[in-house]
Design a protein around this motif. Structure first.
Motif, PDB file in Angstrom:
ATOM      1  N   LEU A   1      22.344   6.347  33.089  1.00 58.61           N
ATOM      2  CA  LEU A   1      22.031   7.623  32.455  1.00 58.61           C
ATOM      3  C   LEU A   1      21.898   7.418  30.950  1.00 58.61           C
ATOM      4  O   LEU A   1      22.717   6.742  30.326  1.00 58.61           O
ATOM      5  N   GLY A   2      20.860   8.030  30.371  1.00 60.06           N
ATOM      6  CA  GLY A   2      20.540   7.787  28.976  1.00 60.06           C
ATOM      7  C   GLY A   2      21.265   8.688  27.993  1.00 60.06           C
ATOM      8  O   GLY A   2      21.862   9.705  28.354  1.00 60.06           O
ATOM      9  N   THR A   3      21.175   8.316  26.731  1.00 58.78           N
ATOM     10  CA  THR A   3      21.878   9.046  25.682  1.00 58.78           C
ATOM     11  C   THR A   3      21.320  10.451  25.500  1.00 58.78           C
ATOM     12  O   THR A   3      22.054  11.378  25.160  1.00 58.78           O
TER      13      THR A   3
ATOM     14  N   ARG B   1      17.081   4.221  47.503  1.00 58.30           N
ATOM     15  CA  ARG B   1      17.812   4.380  48.771  1.00 58.30           C
ATOM     16  C   ARG B   1      18.656   5.644  48.755  1.00 58.30           C
ATOM     17  O   ARG B   1      18.630   6.434  49.697  1.00 58.30           O
ATOM     18  N   ARG B   2      19.393   5.852  47.666  1.00 53.10           N
ATOM     19  CA  ARG B   2      20.267   7.016  47.591  1.00 53.10           C
ATOM     20  C   ARG B   2      19.476   8.322  47.491  1.00 53.10           C
ATOM     21  O   ARG B   2      19.887   9.345  48.037  1.00 53.10           O
ATOM     22  N   ALA B   3      18.361   8.282  46.771  1.00 50.99           N
ATOM     23  CA  ALA B   3      17.566   9.500  46.589  1.00 50.99           C
ATOM     24  C   ALA B   3      16.675   9.796  47.786  1.00 50.99           C
ATOM     25  O   ALA B   3      16.157  10.910  47.922  1.00 50.99           O
ATOM     26  N   GLY B   4      16.474   8.791  48.655  1.00 55.45           N
ATOM     27  CA  GLY B   4      15.602   8.985  49.797  1.00 55.45           C
ATOM     28  C   GLY B   4      14.143   9.108  49.413  1.00 55.45           C
ATOM     29  O   GLY B   4      13.370   9.841  50.040  1.00 55.45           O
TER      30      GLY B   4
ATOM     31  N   GLY C   1       3.603  15.733  50.167  1.00 58.51           N
ATOM     32  CA  GLY C   1       4.698  15.920  51.116  1.00 58.51           C
ATOM     33  C   GLY C   1       5.441  17.224  50.910  1.00 58.51           C
ATOM     34  O   GLY C   1       6.392  17.528  51.626  1.00 58.51           O
ATOM     35  N   GLY C   2       5.017  18.014  49.911  1.00 52.55           N
ATOM     36  CA  GLY C   2       5.637  19.301  49.684  1.00 52.55           C
ATOM     37  C   GLY C   2       6.872  19.271  48.811  1.00 52.55           C
ATOM     38  O   GLY C   2       7.577  20.265  48.694  1.00 52.55           O
ATOM     39  N   ILE C   3       7.184  18.125  48.179  1.00 57.07           N
ATOM     40  CA  ILE C   3       8.356  18.010  47.320  1.00 57.07           C
ATOM     41  C   ILE C   3       7.902  18.050  45.867  1.00 57.07           C
ATOM     42  O   ILE C   3       7.052  17.262  45.464  1.00 57.07           O
ATOM     43  N   SER C   4       8.444  18.969  45.093  1.00 55.02           N
ATOM     44  CA  SER C   4       8.026  19.101  43.707  1.00 55.02           C
ATOM     45  C   SER C   4       8.529  17.919  42.882  1.00 55.02           C
ATOM     46  O   SER C   4       9.493  17.239  43.249  1.00 55.02           O
ATOM     47  N   SER C   5       7.876  17.691  41.748  1.00 57.78           N
ATOM     48  CA  SER C   5       8.287  16.612  40.855  1.00 57.78           C
ATOM     49  C   SER C   5       9.690  16.854  40.331  1.00 57.78           C
ATOM     50  O   SER C   5      10.480  15.915  40.174  1.00 57.78           O
ATOM     51  N   ILE C   6      10.021  18.112  40.055  1.00 60.59           N
ATOM     52  CA  ILE C   6      11.358  18.424  39.557  1.00 60.59           C
ATOM     53  C   ILE C   6      12.405  18.081  40.609  1.00 60.59           C
ATOM     54  O   ILE C   6      13.464  17.525  40.295  1.00 60.59           O
ATOM     55  N   ALA C   7      12.108  18.391  41.877  1.00 58.89           N
ATOM     56  CA  ALA C   7      13.049  18.069  42.953  1.00 58.89           C
ATOM     57  C   ALA C   7      13.244  16.566  43.071  1.00 58.89           C
ATOM     58  O   ALA C   7      14.361  16.088  43.316  1.00 58.89           O
ATOM     59  N   ARG C   8      12.192  15.803  42.885  1.00 53.53           N
ATOM     60  CA  ARG C   8      12.306  14.342  42.958  1.00 53.53           C
ATOM     61  C   ARG C   8      13.153  13.806  41.808  1.00 53.53           C
ATOM     62  O   ARG C   8      13.978  12.910  41.998  1.00 53.53           O
ATOM     63  N   VAL C   9      12.939  14.358  40.608  1.00 58.18           N
ATOM     64  CA  VAL C   9      13.730  13.927  39.455  1.00 58.18           C
ATOM     65  C   VAL C   9      15.204  14.269  39.667  1.00 58.18           C
ATOM     66  O   VAL C   9      16.095  13.452  39.381  1.00 58.18           O
ATOM     67  N   MET C  10      15.479  15.465  40.175  1.00 58.88           N
ATOM     68  CA  MET C  10      16.869  15.850  40.417  1.00 58.88           C
ATOM     69  C   MET C  10      17.521  14.954  41.470  1.00 58.88           C
ATOM     70  O   MET C  10      18.693  14.579  41.347  1.00 58.88           O
ATOM     71  N   ALA C  11      16.758  14.605  42.510  1.00 55.88           N
ATOM     72  CA  ALA C  11      17.289  13.694  43.529  1.00 55.88           C
ATOM     73  C   ALA C  11      17.574  12.325  42.926  1.00 55.88           C
ATOM     74  O   ALA C  11      18.574  11.671  43.251  1.00 55.88           O
ATOM     75  N   LEU C  12      16.703  11.902  42.034  1.00 55.50           N
ATOM     76  CA  LEU C  12      16.881  10.605  41.380  1.00 55.50           C
ATOM     77  C   LEU C  12      18.141  10.606  40.510  1.00 55.50           C
ATOM     78  O   LEU C  12      18.959   9.686  40.577  1.00 55.50           O
ATOM     79  N   LEU C  13      18.331  11.662  39.707  1.00 54.07           N
ATOM     80  CA  LEU C  13      19.508  11.722  38.836  1.00 54.07           C
ATOM     81  C   LEU C  13      20.789  11.873  39.652  1.00 54.07           C
ATOM     82  O   LEU C  13      21.845  11.354  39.268  1.00 54.07           O
TER      83      LEU C  13
END
Length: 251
Positions: free
Chosen positions: A68-70, A36-39, A7-19
């Motif tokens: 969020l982890g330690t 839901r929040r990260a889309g 879909g053209g979305i990098s893994s880093i972008a997905r992780v940032m959206a998740l966080l």
């Protein structure tokens, strides 16, 4: 993790959206709410949270919720403290570089490697490969030796478990020899690098000792093989004492 998905979305972008799905008011979220929040698709989110949980970036509760982890908190605190402390230390490091006419480095042990977080050199001093944010094996640098010499045994063991990279013919590649070197450094309070990480370059380092006698970094001076550090050690140690006091007041 930097590759792109179909879909053209990098893994880093997905992780940032998740966080970014976590808000200041949130303590814990379900995987479905994160998705839901990260889309992002739930399957993608559950795969990513599994990986992030493994690395301590996220924690999972007994109820299956995520927070969020330690490790993420530690990294955030490290970034903040290093940046603030760098600003406080800068004039003292600049003075040390001017007085000794050598390149001065402020370093920390990060992920079992030596990371340079600040560098100062006199205008007349030639540039070296050891720039700010450079990383080097801890076993092949004066800063690494002096930090490890005053670190707990488990920290030393973790670094030694990574092996002994042979960067130059002078690099120490034997555990017994390296432990003997640490004992020598511990007695002297100062460490030397005799062309062990780069031919043509020598360095000298002293530890930065904080509250509870905990070592949190090192300052070092480096130069060519013609450099004589004997008369510079006292200036280096005086700066280290000053920076240790600054660190205590900063914390």
């Amino acid at each position: 993790m930097g590759t792109e998905d179909p879909g053209g979305i990098s893994s880093i972008a997905r992780v940032m959206a998740l966080l970014a799905a976590f808000h200041p008011r949130d303590k814990e979220l379900t995987g479905a709410e994160i998705a839901r929040r990260a889309g992002l698709p739930r399957s993608t989110v559950y795969r990513l949270v599994g990986e992030l949980t493994t690395h301590g970036i996220l924690d999972q509760t007994h109820e299956g919720l995520f927070r969020l982890g330690t490790r993420l908190v530690e990294l955030g605190h490290l970034a903040t403290s290093q940046r603030g402390f760098r600003e406080l230390a800068s004039p003292y490091l600049a003075d040390l570089a001017a007085v000794t006419r050598t390149t001065v480095h402020l370093s920390v042990l990060d992920n079992h490697e030596i990371k340079i977080i600040e560098t100062y050199r006199p205008p007349s001093h030639p540039s070296t490969p050891a720039r700010m944010d450079s990383r080097f094996p801890a076993t092949a640098t004066a800063a690494g030796k002096v930090i490890l010499a005053f670190s707990p045994p488990d920290v030393v063991d973790a670094v030694l478990a990574r092996g002994f990279p042979r960067l130059t013919p002078n690099s120490i590649t034997n555990e017994t020899q390296f432990l003997a070197e640490l004992a020598k450094v511990r007695r002297a309070g100062v460490a030397f690098d005799q062309e062990e990480h780069l031919m043509g370059t020598v360095s000298c380092a002293v530890p930065l000792i904080g509250e509870g006698h905990r070592v949190y970094g090192a300052i070092s001076i480096s130069g060519s093989t013609t450099s004589r550090f004997d008369h510079m050690v006292s200036a280096l140690q005086t700066t280290a004492v000053t920076l240790s006091r600054l660190q205590a007041s900063f914390i």
